[in-house]
Design a protein around this motif. Structure first.
Motif, PDB file in Angstrom:
ATOM      1  N   LEU A 169       0.849  -1.166  -0.023  1.00  0.00           N
ATOM      2  CA  LEU A 169      -0.361   0.153   0.142  1.00  0.00           C
ATOM      3  C   LEU A 169       0.922   1.172  -0.068  1.00  0.00           C
ATOM      4  O   LEU A 169       2.072   1.145   0.611  1.00  0.00           O
ATOM      5  N   ASP A 170       0.245   2.614  -0.285  1.00  0.00           N
ATOM      6  CA  ASP A 170       0.786   3.702  -0.226  1.00  0.00           C
ATOM      7  C   ASP A 170       0.795   4.256   1.096  1.00  0.00           C
ATOM      8  O   ASP A 170       0.123   3.590   1.804  1.00  0.00           O
ATOM      9  N   ALA A 171       1.528   5.198   1.238  1.00  0.00           N
ATOM     10  CA  ALA A 171       1.607   5.860   2.604  1.00  0.00           C
ATOM     11  C   ALA A 171      -0.025   6.198   3.136  1.00  0.00           C
ATOM     12  O   ALA A 171      -0.272   5.994   4.425  1.00  0.00           O
ATOM     13  N   GLU A 172      -0.861   6.676   2.318  1.00  0.00           N
ATOM     14  CA  GLU A 172      -2.097   7.037   2.790  1.00  0.00           C
ATOM     15  C   GLU A 172      -3.025   5.775   2.999  1.00  0.00           C
ATOM     16  O   GLU A 172      -3.786   5.651   4.164  1.00  0.00           O
ATOM     17  N   SER A 173      -3.028   4.796   2.280  1.00  0.00           N
ATOM     18  CA  SER A 173      -3.677   3.482   2.478  1.00  0.00           C
ATOM     19  C   SER A 173      -3.287   2.837   3.546  1.00  0.00           C
ATOM     20  O   SER A 173      -4.171   2.124   4.231  1.00  0.00           O
ATOM     21  N   LYS A 174      -2.079   2.938   3.944  1.00  0.00           N
ATOM     22  CA  LYS A 174      -1.253   2.084   5.156  1.00  0.00           C
ATOM     23  C   LYS A 174      -2.231   2.498   6.567  1.00  0.00           C
ATOM     24  O   LYS A 174      -2.090   2.005   7.568  1.00  0.00           O
ATOM     25  N   LYS A 175      -2.712   3.709   6.439  1.00  0.00           N
ATOM     26  CA  LYS A 175      -3.481   4.459   7.717  1.00  0.00           C
ATOM     27  C   LYS A 175      -4.820   3.591   7.811  1.00  0.00           C
ATOM     28  O   LYS A 175      -5.206   3.759   9.141  1.00  0.00           O
ATOM     29  N   ILE A 176      -5.309   2.905   6.901  1.00  0.00           N
ATOM     30  CA  ILE A 176      -6.501   2.501   6.942  1.00  0.00           C
ATOM     31  C   ILE A 176      -6.752   1.202   8.106  1.00  0.00           C
ATOM     32  O   ILE A 176      -7.565   1.268   8.829  1.00  0.00           O
ATOM     33  N   LEU A 177      -5.728   0.307   8.030  1.00  0.00           N
ATOM     34  CA  LEU A 177      -5.815  -1.000   8.815  1.00  0.00           C
ATOM     35  C   LEU A 177      -4.720  -0.669  10.062  1.00  0.00           C
ATOM     36  O   LEU A 177      -3.564  -0.685   9.824  1.00  0.00           O
ATOM     37  N   SER A 178      -5.329  -0.368  11.338  1.00  0.00           N
ATOM     38  CA  SER A 178      -4.590  -0.243  12.648  1.00  0.00           C
ATOM     39  C   SER A 178      -4.481  -1.486  13.154  1.00  0.00           C
ATOM     40  O   SER A 178      -5.348  -2.048  13.651  1.00  0.00           O
ATOM     41  N   LEU A 179      -3.134  -1.833  13.132  1.00  0.00           N
ATOM     42  CA  LEU A 179      -2.732  -3.125  14.001  1.00  0.00           C
ATOM     43  C   LEU A 179      -3.184  -3.073  15.225  1.00  0.00           C
ATOM     44  O   LEU A 179      -3.734  -3.975  15.909  1.00  0.00           O
ATOM     45  N   GLU A 180      -2.969  -1.914  16.189  1.00  0.00           N
ATOM     46  CA  GLU A 180      -3.400  -1.937  17.454  1.00  0.00           C
ATOM     47  C   GLU A 180      -5.117  -2.145  17.613  1.00  0.00           C
ATOM     48  O   GLU A 180      -5.406  -2.724  18.525  1.00  0.00           O
ATOM     49  N   ARG A 181      -5.869  -1.499  16.712  1.00  0.00           N
ATOM     50  CA  ARG A 181      -7.141  -1.682  16.883  1.00  0.00           C
ATOM     51  C   ARG A 181      -7.594  -3.169  16.419  1.00  0.00           C
ATOM     52  O   ARG A 181      -8.444  -3.806  17.130  1.00  0.00           O
ATOM     53  N   LEU A 182      -6.984  -3.578  15.436  1.00  0.00           N
ATOM     54  CA  LEU A 182      -6.917  -5.137  15.146  1.00  0.00           C
ATOM     55  C   LEU A 182      -6.635  -6.252  16.318  1.00  0.00           C
ATOM     56  O   LEU A 182      -7.458  -6.978  16.553  1.00  0.00           O
ATOM     57  N   GLU A 183      -5.540  -5.784  16.930  1.00  0.00           N
ATOM     58  CA  GLU A 183      -5.260  -6.750  17.980  1.00  0.00           C
ATOM     59  C   GLU A 183      -6.128  -6.574  19.171  1.00  0.00           C
ATOM     60  O   GLU A 183      -6.377  -7.666  20.005  1.00  0.00           O
ATOM     61  N   ALA A 184      -6.714  -5.544  19.572  1.00  0.00           N
ATOM     62  CA  ALA A 184      -7.918  -5.235  20.573  1.00  0.00           C
ATOM     63  C   ALA A 184      -8.921  -5.894  20.122  1.00  0.00           C
ATOM     64  O   ALA A 184      -9.654  -6.909  21.051  1.00  0.00           O
ATOM     65  N   GLN A 185      -9.299  -6.215  18.808  1.00  0.00           N
ATOM     66  CA  GLN A 185     -10.351  -6.816  18.482  1.00  0.00           C
ATOM     67  C   GLN A 185     -10.409  -8.299  18.607  1.00  0.00           C
ATOM     68  O   GLN A 185     -11.206  -9.091  18.998  1.00  0.00           O
ATOM     69  N   LEU A 186      -8.926  -8.672  18.398  1.00  0.00           N
ATOM     70  CA  LEU A 186      -8.619 -10.122  18.710  1.00  0.00           C
ATOM     71  C   LEU A 186      -8.665 -10.550  19.919  1.00  0.00           C
ATOM     72  O   LEU A 186      -9.275 -11.657  20.118  1.00  0.00           O
ATOM     73  N   LYS A 187      -8.307  -9.800  20.906  1.00  0.00           N
ATOM     74  CA  LYS A 187      -8.527 -10.022  22.259  1.00  0.00           C
ATOM     75  C   LYS A 187     -10.018 -10.050  22.747  1.00  0.00           C
ATOM     76  O   LYS A 187     -10.416 -11.313  23.381  1.00  0.00           O
ATOM     77  N   ALA A 188     -10.899  -9.387  22.360  1.00  0.00           N
ATOM     78  CA  ALA A 188     -12.127  -9.595  22.374  1.00  0.00           C
ATOM     79  C   ALA A 188     -12.740 -10.907  21.867  1.00  0.00           C
ATOM     80  O   ALA A 188     -13.543 -11.618  22.613  1.00  0.00           O
ATOM     81  N   CYS A 189     -12.324 -11.126  20.719  1.00  0.00           N
ATOM     82  CA  CYS A 189     -12.856 -12.595  20.249  1.00  0.00           C
ATOM     83  C   CYS A 189     -12.039 -13.817  20.794  1.00  0.00           C
ATOM     84  O   CYS A 189     -12.953 -14.796  21.168  1.00  0.00           O
ATOM     85  N   HIS A 190     -10.746 -13.689  21.568  1.00  0.00           N
ATOM     86  CA  HIS A 190     -10.385 -14.726  22.298  1.00  0.00           C
ATOM     87  C   HIS A 190     -11.297 -14.891  23.481  1.00  0.00           C
ATOM     88  O   HIS A 190     -11.358 -16.028  24.068  1.00  0.00           O
ATOM     89  N   CYS A 191     -11.929 -14.035  24.158  1.00  0.00           N
ATOM     90  CA  CYS A 191     -12.832 -14.237  25.348  1.00  0.00           C
ATOM     91  C   CYS A 191     -14.023 -14.945  24.837  1.00  0.00           C
ATOM     92  O   CYS A 191     -15.059 -15.131  25.746  1.00  0.00           O
ATOM     93  N   SER A 192     -14.404 -15.218  23.718  1.00  0.00           N
ATOM     94  CA  SER A 192     -15.487 -15.933  23.384  1.00  0.00           C
ATOM     95  C   SER A 192     -15.172 -17.119  22.557  1.00  0.00           C
ATOM     96  O   SER A 192     -14.189 -17.460  21.832  1.00  0.00           O
ATOM     97  N   PHE A 193     -15.972 -18.240  23.395  1.00  0.00           N
ATOM     98  CA  PHE A 193     -15.661 -19.617  23.252  1.00  0.00           C
ATOM     99  C   PHE A 193     -15.819 -20.074  21.483  1.00  0.00           C
ATOM    100  O   PHE A 193     -14.959 -20.795  21.114  1.00  0.00           O
TER     101      PHE A 193
END
Length: 299
Positions: A169-193
């Protein structure tokens, strides 16, 4: 000897992905065991999905309390689910099993100087078993898992996929997917069986696809969509499977965002510790904060 999976080193993306995919099946929890938990009645005599979810939330709180990495938490959840899927345990033993899985993950992922003493870990988590109990349980867990610890978790796939996409991706497109946000979402998923039964690679891809879908920037999202489609083809994941898991993730995140009861760290745990333990704790241990809400997507 403890098994260690191939790490994500300076290998090309294709080589790293192949190494993880080759190991993924060997580290998956047994579906038959998970289904027994899923079908168990909540009568205090058998493991249930509710008890497992409560235990994972406690492990997440411990991870936050000690300032341990996301890798430690994801590995602890992987170890717990794998063990629960091969052993029928009584609910009264769950806290010991969970803390042992957490301790194994800590010793595997964290620097040695940051690993707490087992006695302090028991005291801080307010459990009543002894260090000897914990050591015996740890041995049982390791034997039942054939000393295979370093599983290819969804977090490892998520980080690998995210890095691979960002490179395209180019510099602007790279801002779309936040790894911090994705990892926080994954933690929420881990808490669901429900996500215990899903392959880590599929869960990671579903998180990325849902995040891309939630964006409203057609100028940049097209390139991300192309990269995700290429990943899906590379992983040989069917459209129906991806759509199904993406919907499960979406439902989980909606509940996480709207229902305080389901937020994995919406409340602090309260620990009762001795003066001796308190004196030994690092200064950073006292900086206990609520789990931040999942970061808002970039504008």
């Amino acid at each position: 000897m403890i098994d260690t999976a191939t790490g994500a080193g300076p290998l090309p993306f294709a080589a790293q992905l192949k190494a993880l995919i080759d190991q993924e099946g060997r580290y998956q929890p047994k579906l038959t065991g998970l289904r027994l938990i899923e079908g168990a009645h909540d009568n205090g005599l058998r493991m249930t999905t509710r008890l497992r979810e409560y235990e994972v939330k406690d492990l997440l709180s411990l991870t936050r309390f000690f300032g341990f990495s996301a890798e430690t938490f994801s590995l602890a959840v992987s170890l717990l689910d794998r063990f629960l899927s091969v052993m029928k345990i009584q609910p009264k033993h769950l806290s010991c099993v969970g803390l042992c899985c957490f301790y194994i993950a800590v010793k595997s992922s964290e620097e040695e100087r940051n690993v707490p003493l087992a006695n302090d870990l028991i005291r801080i988590s307010q459990n009543r078993f002894t260090v000897s109990d914990m050591m015996r349980m740890e041995k049982i867990i390791m034997e039942k898992l054939y000393w295979k610890v370093k599983a290819p978790t969804a977090l490892r796939f998520l980080r690998l996929f995210h890095s691979h996409i960002q490179e395209q991706l180019d510099a602007e497109s790279k801002k779309i997917l936040s790894l911090e946000r994705l990892e926080a979402q994954l933690k929420a998923c881990h808490c669901s069986f429900v996500f215990s039964k899903i392959k880590p690679s599929l869960l990671a891809l579903a998180l990325l696809c849902l995040e891309a879908q939630e964006q409203h920037d057609p100028e940049h999202i097209h390139k991300i969509a192309e990269a995700l489609q290429s990943l899906q083809q590379h992983l040989n994941i069917k459209d129906g499977d991806l759509v199904c898991v993406r919907e499960l993730v979406g439902k989980c995140l909606v509940e996480y965002a709207t229902t305080k009861r389901l937020k994995p760290n919406s409340q602090r745990l309260r620990w009762i510790i001795s003066g001796r333990t308190a004196r030994q704790l690092k200064h950073s241990y006292y900086k206990i904060a609520h789990l931040p809400t999942i970061p808002e997507s970039a504008c």
